[in-house]
Design a protein around this motif. Sequence first.
Motif, PDB file in Angstrom:
ATOM      1  N   ALA A  67       6.527  -1.431  12.273  1.00  0.00           N
ATOM      2  CA  ALA A  67       5.851  -0.777  11.145  1.00  0.00           C
ATOM      3  C   ALA A  67       6.094   0.725  11.191  1.00  0.00           C
ATOM      4  CB  ALA A  67       4.349  -1.062  11.190  1.00  0.00           C
ATOM      5  N   SER A 110      -4.123   6.046  14.059  1.00  0.00           N
ATOM      6  CA  SER A 110      -3.433   5.047  13.242  1.00  0.00           C
ATOM      7  C   SER A 110      -1.936   5.097  13.528  1.00  0.00           C
ATOM      8  CB  SER A 110      -3.686   5.313  11.763  1.00  0.00           C
ATOM      9  OG  SER A 110      -2.705   4.666  10.988  1.00  0.00           O
ATOM     10  N   ALA A 111      -1.374   3.910  13.746  1.00  0.00           N
ATOM     11  CA  ALA A 111       0.067   3.845  13.995  1.00  0.00           C
ATOM     12  C   ALA A 111       0.845   4.170  12.724  1.00  0.00           C
ATOM     13  CB  ALA A 111       0.440   2.453  14.487  1.00  0.00           C
ATOM     14  N   THR A 112       0.233   3.920  11.572  1.00  0.00           N
ATOM     15  CA  THR A 112       0.995   4.068  10.328  1.00  0.00           C
ATOM     16  C   THR A 112       0.718   5.364   9.561  1.00  0.00           C
ATOM     17  OG1 THR A 112      -0.654   2.606   9.353  1.00  0.00           O
ATOM     18  CG2 THR A 112       1.474   1.646   9.870  1.00  0.00           C
ATOM     19  N   THR A 113      -0.400   6.046   9.863  1.00  0.00           N
ATOM     20  CA  THR A 113      -0.592   7.343   9.192  1.00  0.00           C
ATOM     21  C   THR A 113      -0.439   8.486  10.193  1.00  0.00           C
ATOM     22  OG1 THR A 113      -2.970   7.544   9.577  1.00  0.00           O
ATOM     23  CG2 THR A 113      -2.298   6.322   7.617  1.00  0.00           C
ATOM     24  N   GLY A 114      -0.465   8.153  11.482  1.00  0.00           N
ATOM     25  CA  GLY A 114      -0.311   9.179  12.505  1.00  0.00           C
ATOM     26  C   GLY A 114      -1.560  10.030  12.684  1.00  0.00           C
ATOM     27  N   GLN A 115      -2.608   9.737  11.933  1.00  0.00           N
ATOM     28  CA  GLN A 115      -3.838  10.526  11.996  1.00  0.00           C
ATOM     29  C   GLN A 115      -4.880   9.810  12.854  1.00  0.00           C
ATOM     30  OE1 GLN A 115      -4.133  13.564  10.144  1.00  0.00           O
ATOM     31  NE2 GLN A 115      -1.950  13.165   9.959  1.00  0.00           N
ATOM     32  N   GLN A 320      -7.984  -0.414   0.399  1.00  0.00           N
ATOM     33  CA  GLN A 320      -6.532  -0.266   0.484  1.00  0.00           C
ATOM     34  C   GLN A 320      -6.106   0.021   1.926  1.00  0.00           C
ATOM     35  OE1 GLN A 320      -3.478   2.514  -1.321  1.00  0.00           O
ATOM     36  NE2 GLN A 320      -4.770   2.085  -3.085  1.00  0.00           N
ATOM     37  N   ARG A 324      -3.603  -2.430   4.078  1.00  0.00           N
ATOM     38  CA  ARG A 324      -2.342  -1.935   4.644  1.00  0.00           C
ATOM     39  C   ARG A 324      -2.321  -2.092   6.160  1.00  0.00           C
ATOM     40  NH1 ARG A 324      -2.249   2.237   1.130  1.00  0.00           N
ATOM     41  NH2 ARG A 324      -3.628   3.291   2.563  1.00  0.00           N
ATOM     42  N   MET A 328       0.486  -4.272   8.174  1.00  0.00           N
ATOM     43  CA  MET A 328       1.405  -3.639   9.122  1.00  0.00           C
ATOM     44  C   MET A 328       0.946  -3.800  10.562  1.00  0.00           C
ATOM     45  SD  MET A 328       2.642  -0.428   6.947  1.00  0.00           S
ATOM     46  CE  MET A 328       4.365  -0.752   7.191  1.00  0.00           C
TER      47      MET A 328
ATOM     48  N   THR B  37       3.460   3.748   1.909  1.00  0.00           N
ATOM     49  CA  THR B  37       2.968   2.980   3.063  1.00  0.00           C
ATOM     50  C   THR B  37       3.811   3.230   4.306  1.00  0.00           C
ATOM     51  OG1 THR B  37       2.106   1.242   1.666  1.00  0.00           O
ATOM     52  CG2 THR B  37       2.558   0.641   3.935  1.00  0.00           C
ATOM     53  N   GLY B  38       3.121   3.428   5.417  1.00  0.00           N
ATOM     54  CA  GLY B  38       3.824   3.465   6.705  1.00  0.00           C
ATOM     55  C   GLY B  38       4.468   4.784   7.038  1.00  0.00           C
ATOM     56  N   ILE B  39       4.268   5.799   6.188  1.00  0.00           N
ATOM     57  CA  ILE B  39       4.822   7.113   6.544  1.00  0.00           C
ATOM     58  C   ILE B  39       3.766   7.836   7.371  1.00  0.00           C
ATOM     59  CG2 ILE B  39       5.709   9.309   5.687  1.00  0.00           C
ATOM     60  CD1 ILE B  39       6.573   7.837   3.151  1.00  0.00           C
ATOM     61  N   ARG B  40       4.017   7.925   8.660  1.00  0.00           N
ATOM     62  CA  ARG B  40       2.966   8.506   9.496  1.00  0.00           C
ATOM     63  C   ARG B  40       3.253   9.962   9.830  1.00  0.00           C
ATOM     64  NH1 ARG B  40       3.207   6.961  15.790  1.00  0.00           N
ATOM     65  NH2 ARG B  40       5.399   7.317  16.158  1.00  0.00           N
ATOM     66  N   SER B 197       4.013  16.697  11.596  1.00  0.00           N
ATOM     67  CA  SER B 197       3.732  15.443  10.898  1.00  0.00           C
ATOM     68  C   SER B 197       3.091  15.703   9.539  1.00  0.00           C
ATOM     69  CB  SER B 197       2.836  14.541  11.745  1.00  0.00           C
ATOM     70  OG  SER B 197       1.563  15.118  11.868  1.00  0.00           O
ATOM     71  N   PRO B 213      -1.706  10.855   3.867  1.00  0.00           N
ATOM     72  CA  PRO B 213      -0.962   9.616   4.098  1.00  0.00           C
ATOM     73  C   PRO B 213      -1.448   8.489   3.191  1.00  0.00           C
ATOM     74  CG  PRO B 213      -1.570  10.619   6.190  1.00  0.00           C
ATOM     75  CD  PRO B 213      -2.268  11.413   5.118  1.00  0.00           C
ATOM     76  N   ASN B 214      -0.497   7.724   2.689  1.00  0.00           N
ATOM     77  CA  ASN B 214      -0.797   6.572   1.820  1.00  0.00           C
ATOM     78  C   ASN B 214      -1.486   6.962   0.516  1.00  0.00           C
ATOM     79  OD1 ASN B 214       0.165   4.705   3.735  1.00  0.00           O
ATOM     80  ND2 ASN B 214      -1.774   4.820   4.819  1.00  0.00           N
TER      81      ASN B 214
END
Lengths: 364, 528
Positions: A67, A110-115, A320, A324, A328, B37-40, B197, B213-214
């Motif tokens: 992901a 979060s692995a997918t938002t990096g936050q 949402q 997501r 993921m 989606t998935g852009i971290r 980031s 993000p997202n």
Amino acid sequence: MVSADLTSKQESRRSQAGGFADAAPHPLMSLLRRLAGRVVAVVTTLLGLLFLTFSMGRLLPADPVLAITGPEVSKEVYDRVYNELGLGQPIWMQFLSYVGKIATGNLGTSATTGQPILTDLMTIFPATIELAIIAMIIGAIIGIPLGVTAAVRRGTIIDHIARIVALAGHSIPIFWTGLMALFLFYGKLKLVGASGRIDVFYEGLVTPMTGFLLIDAAIQQQWDVFYNALGHIILPASILGYYSVAYISRMSRSFMLEQLSQEYIITARAKGLGTRKVVWRHAFRNIRVQLLTILALTFGGLLEGAVLIETVFGWPGLGQYLTRGLQMNDMNVVMGSVLTIGAVFLTINILSDVLYRILDPRTR
Amino acid sequence: MLKQLLTTIAITGALMTTQPAWAASPPNMLVIGTNLTGIRTLDPAQNNARTVSELISNLYDNLVQLSPDDLKTLKPMLAKQWSVSDDGKIITLTLRDDAVFQSGNKVTAEDAAWSIQRVIKMGQVGSTDVALWGFKPDNVEKLVRAKDEHTLEIELPQSVNTDLVLYSLAGSSIGIVDKKTVLSHEANGDFGGAWLSANSAGSGPFSLAQWRPNDVAIFNAQPKYWGGKPAMARVVARHIPESGNLRLQLEAGDVDVGQYVASGDLDALSTNKDMVIDNVPGLGFYYIALNQKDPDLQKPKVREAFQHAFDWKAISGNIMRYTGFPWQSMIPRGMIGAPDEAAARYDYDPAKAKQLLAEAGYPNGLKKVLNPSGAATLPFAEALQASARAAGLDLDLVPGEFTPAFRERKFEVLLGNSGARLPDPFAVATQYAFNPDNSDEARLGSYYLWRTGMKVDDLNTLIDQSMKERDTAKRTDIFKKMDGIYAGMAAPLVIFFQRTDPYVMRANVKNYHGHTTWSTRWHDVTKE
């Protein structure tokens, strides 16, 4: 889940209400004890729920590493990210370390938002709460009068309309209703905004203070932004509200029917009291507490119902976010969202419990 | 009471109609509806996927670039010229002297050298392409160096075609970052990754104004950009995951460019005169993967049967209309070594497929589990399942996300699609035909041929040659030879379509060109 025992509790309270209690404890102490018991129960439930979610997440075929990296990643980069996410440890150890972190207020990243999850939640949760509150207001101001009227005029056209409204609310998928409403009110009539909480050209004009865009815009007297945000929230909130109208009106109707068959109502009517007074001043007063419970349950339901509506309307909220996260396999997101929803249920439960006791003298 | 109820409903309705008129996006703002989606992170070194590549390509300049309409000719960007030493070992790039970062710092060769070193040392997905040439954390500092303020030297650790190296420098991951600024935000030896980031430190035509993000990414034009101030004062990329909603916003003019629009909505938009659909060819294919660990699928005649078991023509006019065109060679159309025509190498022929299965020892047909790689390829898998039945292949379709299983060789038959960024057949060949070690322990999940469990030494040799060879005519021959071997061996990756990425634009948007390598740039975009 946690609140499922509310209605049965009403019954037990009702049966206890008439009895004499000997050497009853101080009411405040008893309330505190009840609340403490409730908190313990909910925390235990939350832990169980977290464990279940965590285990199920591990069964999903989605790979959290992919992901982040995309599917074409080399072995070296894959391993690096895999270790960064701590996926090399046994599952039980991952779970324990996760719970340990929660205890210190760290929900992870979060692995997918990096936050950090907490940062994400502080940004997105107000969006969902704002949506749910407005939806609930719409649901209540339409659903309660509709249900009450349907009960009072049982068998008439209004009763049938209420039934059709309730049936449609239970059978038409919210996803479809959302798209059709968008097509009509946004696509054809240009009455509302489409996606997100606000039009892009209003972005950045309001400084986030409470996180509730309508409130922030009002505080800062940015009325253009306020109206724009209102135009964006009104459609998803109305649709979400409509789905709660179905439930609220059905429950209001049955509560009211129960009251209308009581002796005191028949007596009041025999004394010549007008229908409006009988219904709103006498019968409605006695169903308020039950309605409060229903509204509390509805609010929890709205948070869940927001999942689909948020996807349709591109609403950047918890629904949402959770969807997501599941797609993921971003477990920190899933667990953080589940915890949040659980905490909301806990809060609603406790609040409705307190209000119940304030509003219903028989429970004191 | 009924009156009260109607009043309540009327008030709610009135609320919905007291809005100001909903305006379309302003003339100096470009609104892109996409899927975030998935852009971290927006750090170039940590990305190589499609959507984020576009965002990064407008925050950061590369040393060199490729036009969307000419993927063979390298063009200057931060480097105004470059040369290659006679032995092909050293590339020397001379940087322009009028480029500045958004901080006001001048762009120097030191920044360029450090940016490349940073990508390699961080070892994230951004390093995928440039690491192919042999750069490693312990050699990159010595090999990539600033000779003076405007001269960058790149010494190659092994013999490589220097065009390939330069192509990789044009990729969004090698956007040049402001060394001073990024280092001032470094924490725990992360090369400033955490700060980058959600912040930008580039010399590109835009800077990052806001990133949620997202949800949304907002970019402001850089008035002092060396290439001139962009016409768009602001660009907004908005997360609109629901295709129907995106279509409505495109029609209303609230969104100027739409990405990831679903097939049905594309059909509807194609008849709208206010819309333009640009089908950008991609460097990848739609394929059927056959696991060679399965003894049935190891038989060449069974693999050949699959070539004739799929009625690809039936879907080329509908579900694949905007997402691919018929193509059955492993060399993408239009690239060196590609055949002039490869759109009908194998026809749908159920009788022939049945006969092949019978010859392989399956007179009563064959039953296998079919997985799509993910949701995007599910319709394709459904079409395969339907047409394969008549060919004697009973495929039990199990939907879901199966890329991880594919990478671990835990599947029977899988339907997937791919993408690549290096505009050279070498990149695609590496993906589809390279496998230096077929053991399970090797875990070479980035190579599709490893995923299907096949190793062909001749192909490995040719791919290696294509990387090293500097003569274009010889490389062309290498790729032709490769294609010949692949076509003749009934490969376990049965290619049917070459990928295209549809971009929907409102007709008044000019000079927005989706890029095959995903480095789509907004600098020249205007709105009429």
